[in-house]
Design an enzyme around this catalytic site. Structure first.
Site, mmCIF file in Angstrom:
data_model
loop_
_atom_site.group_PDB
_atom_site.id
_atom_site.type_symbol
_atom_site.label_atom_id
_atom_site.label_comp_id
_atom_site.label_asym_id
_atom_site.label_seq_id
_atom_site.Cartn_x
_atom_site.Cartn_y
_atom_site.Cartn_z
ATOM 1 N N ASN A 133 -31.534 -2.450 33.720
ATOM 2 C CA ASN A 133 -32.841 -2.706 33.101
ATOM 3 C C ASN A 133 -33.708 -3.573 33.989
ATOM 4 O O ASN A 133 -33.207 -4.367 34.795
ATOM 5 C CB ASN A 133 -32.685 -3.497 31.786
ATOM 6 C CG ASN A 133 -31.923 -2.730 30.728
ATOM 7 O OD1 ASN A 133 -31.993 -1.507 30.669
ATOM 8 N ND2 ASN A 133 -31.199 -3.457 29.891
ATOM 9 N N ASP A 154 -35.747 -6.724 33.613
ATOM 10 C CA ASP A 154 -35.863 -7.831 32.650
ATOM 11 C C ASP A 154 -37.223 -8.495 32.791
ATOM 12 O O ASP A 154 -37.560 -9.037 33.862
ATOM 13 C CB ASP A 154 -34.771 -8.879 32.909
ATOM 14 C CG ASP A 154 -33.398 -8.423 32.433
ATOM 15 O OD1 ASP A 154 -33.271 -7.277 31.958
ATOM 16 O OD2 ASP A 154 -32.452 -9.234 32.545
ATOM 17 N N GLY A 178 -29.818 -5.707 32.919
ATOM 18 C CA GLY A 178 -28.986 -4.657 32.321
ATOM 19 C C GLY A 178 -27.544 -5.119 32.434
ATOM 20 O O GLY A 178 -27.118 -5.579 33.503
ATOM 21 N N LYS A 179 -26.813 -5.001 31.349
ATOM 22 C CA LYS A 179 -25.447 -5.541 31.370
ATOM 23 C C LYS A 179 -24.596 -4.876 32.448
ATOM 24 O O LYS A 179 -23.793 -5.531 33.117
ATOM 25 C CB LYS A 179 -24.805 -5.383 29.991
ATOM 26 C CG LYS A 179 -25.534 -6.194 28.929
ATOM 27 C CD LYS A 179 -24.833 -6.193 27.614
ATOM 28 C CE LYS A 179 -25.735 -6.744 26.514
ATOM 29 N NZ LYS A 179 -26.235 -8.110 26.769
ATOM 30 N N ASP A 236 -22.290 -11.554 31.464
ATOM 31 C CA ASP A 236 -22.072 -10.419 32.365
ATOM 32 C C ASP A 236 -21.365 -10.868 33.640
ATOM 33 O O ASP A 236 -20.482 -10.172 34.161
ATOM 34 C CB ASP A 236 -23.407 -9.756 32.723
ATOM 35 C CG ASP A 236 -24.092 -9.185 31.499
ATOM 36 O OD1 ASP A 236 -23.382 -8.765 30.569
ATOM 37 O OD2 ASP A 236 -25.328 -9.183 31.471
ATOM 38 N N VAL A 281 -23.976 -18.524 37.285
ATOM 39 C CA VAL A 281 -25.171 -17.738 36.931
ATOM 40 C C VAL A 281 -26.052 -18.495 35.932
ATOM 41 O O VAL A 281 -27.290 -18.460 36.025
ATOM 42 C CB VAL A 281 -24.757 -16.336 36.404
ATOM 43 C CG1 VAL A 281 -25.927 -15.634 35.733
ATOM 44 C CG2 VAL A 281 -24.253 -15.478 37.570
HETATM 45 O O1 RIB Z 1 -26.705 -9.557 29.169
HETATM 46 C C1 RIB Z 1 -28.003 -9.771 29.656
HETATM 47 C C2 RIB Z 1 -28.694 -8.456 29.826
HETATM 48 O O2 RIB Z 1 -28.840 -7.838 28.554
HETATM 49 C C3 RIB Z 1 -30.096 -8.561 30.371
HETATM 50 O O3 RIB Z 1 -30.129 -8.522 31.774
HETATM 51 C C4 RIB Z 1 -30.828 -7.416 29.680
HETATM 52 O O4 RIB Z 1 -31.258 -6.433 30.558
HETATM 53 C C5 RIB Z 1 -29.860 -6.874 28.642
HETATM 54 O O5 RIB Z 1 -29.250 -5.709 29.045
#
Ligand code: RIB
Length: 294
Positions: free
Chosen positions: A15, A17, A43-44, A241, A271
């Site tokens: 994703n 963000d 994005g996870k 993540d 992070v």
């Molecule tokens: O876990 C964080 C992520 O969750 C973000 O980077 C966002 O894109 C969503 O997927």
């Protein structure tokens, strides 16, 4: 883990963000003024792949993005981290977008528009995980594709790790093929709690509790706690993540689960001390340095 398998394959979402800094979440019907906090890769799936690679594992990311500028930023982030990609571009949906409300104190609320992530097929997923020693997936892409990847990995002899984020009861039907299930406290409760997860076949459940550390619940054994590293969080987006990515990296190197969890906690802490869901500050040496403070 079978011979001939190597590295980590991450199947999941990518994703863009879009971060807005706000003092609190908006109320229904309210327009809240915030501050632009930046535009980051996220994005996870992508975050976990970047963390696995920056933790030192040969890593492949399997995902789908659109044909737009957002995709270019995501591809650059993966390339900079040294992630090999099986990234498909689709002209029929835009790159996934996450609206991240960054709250004071480092917490966040996130809304995701899946876009291209919704087009990840079972074929993409199964093809992408071939040969990996560890298969890691989350639930921001179609469940059928996650399930196909995890089952293919398991059949090939890989260690399978599923981060049930966001929580979905569908994952309960996959637990026979999952070696390690990672959930935060909310996700764990949504799935019925640790006992329920064990009763439907979960082998090892890792419950993450932010600053409260993590608990490892193995079926039939006493729980093991791993303390969090003490930090001042700047932005916790992607900390979970990073935990999953570093965990997968350590497992791909043959680490025991308990030891891998310590490295995973260290990655989350690194992070969380930086803005955005991924950071160049995560590396095998920064991990080793933080772990040595234990
Ligand atoms: O876990 C964080 C992520 O969750 C973000 O980077 C966002 O894109 C969503 O997927």
């Amino acid at each position: 883990m079978s011979d001939g398998l190597s590295g980590v394959a991450v199947v999941g979402s990518a994703n863009l963000d879009l971060v807005v800094e706000v003092p609190r979440p908006p109320r229904i019907g309210e327009t809240l003024l915030g501050r632009a906090g930046g535009r980051f890769a996220g994005g996870k799936g992508l975050n976990q792949a970047v963390a696995a690679a920056r933790s030192g594992a040969a890593t492949r990311f399997v995902g789908v993005v659109g044909v737009d500028d957002g995709a270019a930023l995501l591809e650059r982030t993966l390339a900079d981290a040294g992630v090999a990609t099986a990234l498909r571009r689709t002209a029929t949906a835009p790159t996934g977008v996450a609206h991240v409300l960054a709250l004071e104190g480092g917490d966040n609320s996130i809304v995701v528009a899946a876009g291209a992530n919704g087009e990840l097929t079972e074929r993409d997923a199964v093809h992408g995980v071939a040969g990996a020693a560890v298969v890691l997936a989350q639930l921001e892409v179609p469940y059928a594709s996650v399930s196909a990847a995890v089952r293919a990995g398991r059949e090939a002899g890989a260690v399978t790790v599923v981060n049930a984020a966001p929580a979905s009861p569908a994952v309960l039907g996959l637990l026979d093929a999952v070696d390690v299930l990672v959930v935060n406290e909310t996700e764990c409760a949504e799935l019925g709690g640790v006992e329920r997860l064990h009763s439907v076949g979960a082998r090892s459940v890792v419950r993450t509790r932010g600053a409260g550390g993590v608990e490892l619940h193995r079926a039939g054994a006493a729980p093991v706690s791993v303390a969090a590293f003490r930090i001042e969080p700047v932005d916790t987006t992607g900390a979970g993540d990073a935990f999953c990515g570093a965990l997968a990296a350590a497992l791909s190197e043959g680490a025991e689960l308990e030891g891998a969890l310590v490295r995973a906690c260290a990655a989350g802490a690194i992070v969380a001390q930086h803005r955005g869901a991924t950071t160049e500050a995560l590396s095998p040496s920064s991990l080793a340095e933080l772990v040595a403070t234990r």
